[in-house]
Motif scaffolding. Sequence first.
Motif, short mmCIF file in Angstrom:
data_model
loop_
_atom_site.label_atom_id
_atom_site.label_comp_id
_atom_site.label_asym_id
_atom_site.label_seq_id
_atom_site.Cartn_x
_atom_site.Cartn_y
_atom_site.Cartn_z
N LEU A 102 38.95 78.48 116.39
CA LEU A 102 40.01 77.64 115.84
C LEU A 102 39.40 76.38 115.23
N HIS A 103 40.19 75.72 114.42
CA HIS A 103 39.72 74.47 113.82
C HIS A 103 39.49 73.40 114.88
N SER A 104 40.11 73.58 116.06
CA SER A 104 39.90 72.64 117.16
C SER A 104 38.59 72.92 117.91
N GLY A 105 37.93 74.03 117.56
CA GLY A 105 36.66 74.37 118.19
C GLY A 105 36.76 75.40 119.30
N GLU A 106 37.96 75.82 119.68
CA GLU A 106 38.12 76.81 120.76
C GLU A 106 37.76 78.21 120.28
N SER A 107 37.03 78.94 121.10
CA SER A 107 36.72 80.35 120.81
C SER A 107 37.91 81.22 121.25
N VAL A 108 38.35 82.08 120.35
CA VAL A 108 39.51 82.92 120.63
C VAL A 108 39.23 84.35 120.18
#
Length: 516
Positions: A143-149
């Motif tokens: 995600l643009h927030s840096g979370e791996s999904v």
Amino acid sequence: MIRPKLLLRLIHINWVLVFHGLDEIVLKTHLFRPVRYLAVFSPHFWLRNSSDSRGARIRRALEDLGPIYVKFGQALSTRRDLLPDDIADELVKLQDRVPPFSNELARSIIEKELGMSISDAFAEFDAEPLASASVAQVHTAVLHSGESVVVKVLRPDIEGRIRSDIGLLYELARFAERFWADARRLRPMDVVAEFERTTLDELDLVREAANAAKLRRNFENSDVIYIPEIHWPLTRRKVLVMERIHGIPVGNIDQLREGGADFKLLAERGVEIFFTQVFRDNFFHADMHPGNIFVDLPAKYIAVDFGIVGTLSLSDQHYLAENFLAFFNRDYRKVAEMHVESGWVSESTRIEEFESAIRSVCEPIFEKPLKDISFGQLLLRLFQTARRFDMHVQPQLVLLQKTLLNIEGLGRQLYPDLDLWQTAKPFLEKWFHERIGPKAKIDKLIKQFPDFAEQFPEIPSLIYKALDNAAHAKQHAEMQNRELMLLRQQMDNNHRRTVWAMLVSAAVISAAVLFQ
């Protein structure tokens, strides 16, 4: 008569079997034997790879036939005790290694569902699928927030293929009900209807996300299992985005052993998770094949894929718990009585005879570790007993039975020395104590107290209303009695008048005849 569309589907199924070298199955189906001989005129028949093992040919046939057949293969893959090793090894690949669809198609589905481009939704998106199964495939992303999904994408046109095969199952169920003596007991139409409901529910990824959220709440801060978090802003009917997890697939025994996994604890926790979901939460993950379960070393489970979940009615839950506990205590008479009381067997069944049959099934496996139990023999004895006592299939329990088979098969792989009885019995005893013990009664009373307190001021008016209604009811009953008495008197008077009229008429006619 079978519809032309379904007949074509049956022919296609047999064609696929022939193409993959499973000719013996087609030759046993007399109606479709001509397909075997027509196949030789197809170029594909001669270009097929005949050197593949039988396991590979079965796996590829199931993949070509579609999602329902893949799911059947997944279920079989958990039962290594019932399959030759070469077939089991190939069917395991159906859990997460079904041929994927193209990246371009996956991207177009995601962008259409989200209403934005991939670059707007994700900072990174891996074009290569991480895993691919019967209904959907999974891509990794950031995600643009840096979370791996992970991004789960429904297969294109999957619903049409599933509905077509379910239509075929309904047709086969109708034939069974018409021509098979055991169909009334096995209720094939009801079983197919239950299968249709759960399978079509799996095609709605928003529903799956909601299932995951509920399971996550149920096991929040748990030491035995972890449920990944859903990213709701990017979840739609055909796209699901959730936290990426890292673990070892539970079916990879060698890697678990190298990592120092505690197999005994894993097996015991598997039983605990099953009974917790079924009896404490009444909400259970019903697709727990090894492709959906990972391990965080040394002994914590991580679950994914929540498209199929199950619940029980309170009465079914209670009867199941009582049956399990009676079984663990070797109280076979109680088991027999509970089956009759719940309506699972006929009321005319002789309890003593049924108890003896249950004992003959259960005693040979009691207190034995999983490795010493022949599951094939157990199933055979269960089917014989069910047929003998006309036990009806309970469609609402099919999901639970499927989950239990998965758990038992998983336990065999992880820790064959597991004593299932000693592991499960304490949990059920604790559940019963919490559910129907003195503390449970007090807790229930405390829980209901606010409702009682809210209604307390209205009790005098409710009592007055009840007494008033009773008085009016009494007056109404007395009035009806008087009306009935009057009606009866009137009927008696009319009856007497009729008799006298008939007597006078008879006398007049007699006199006329005599004096004529």
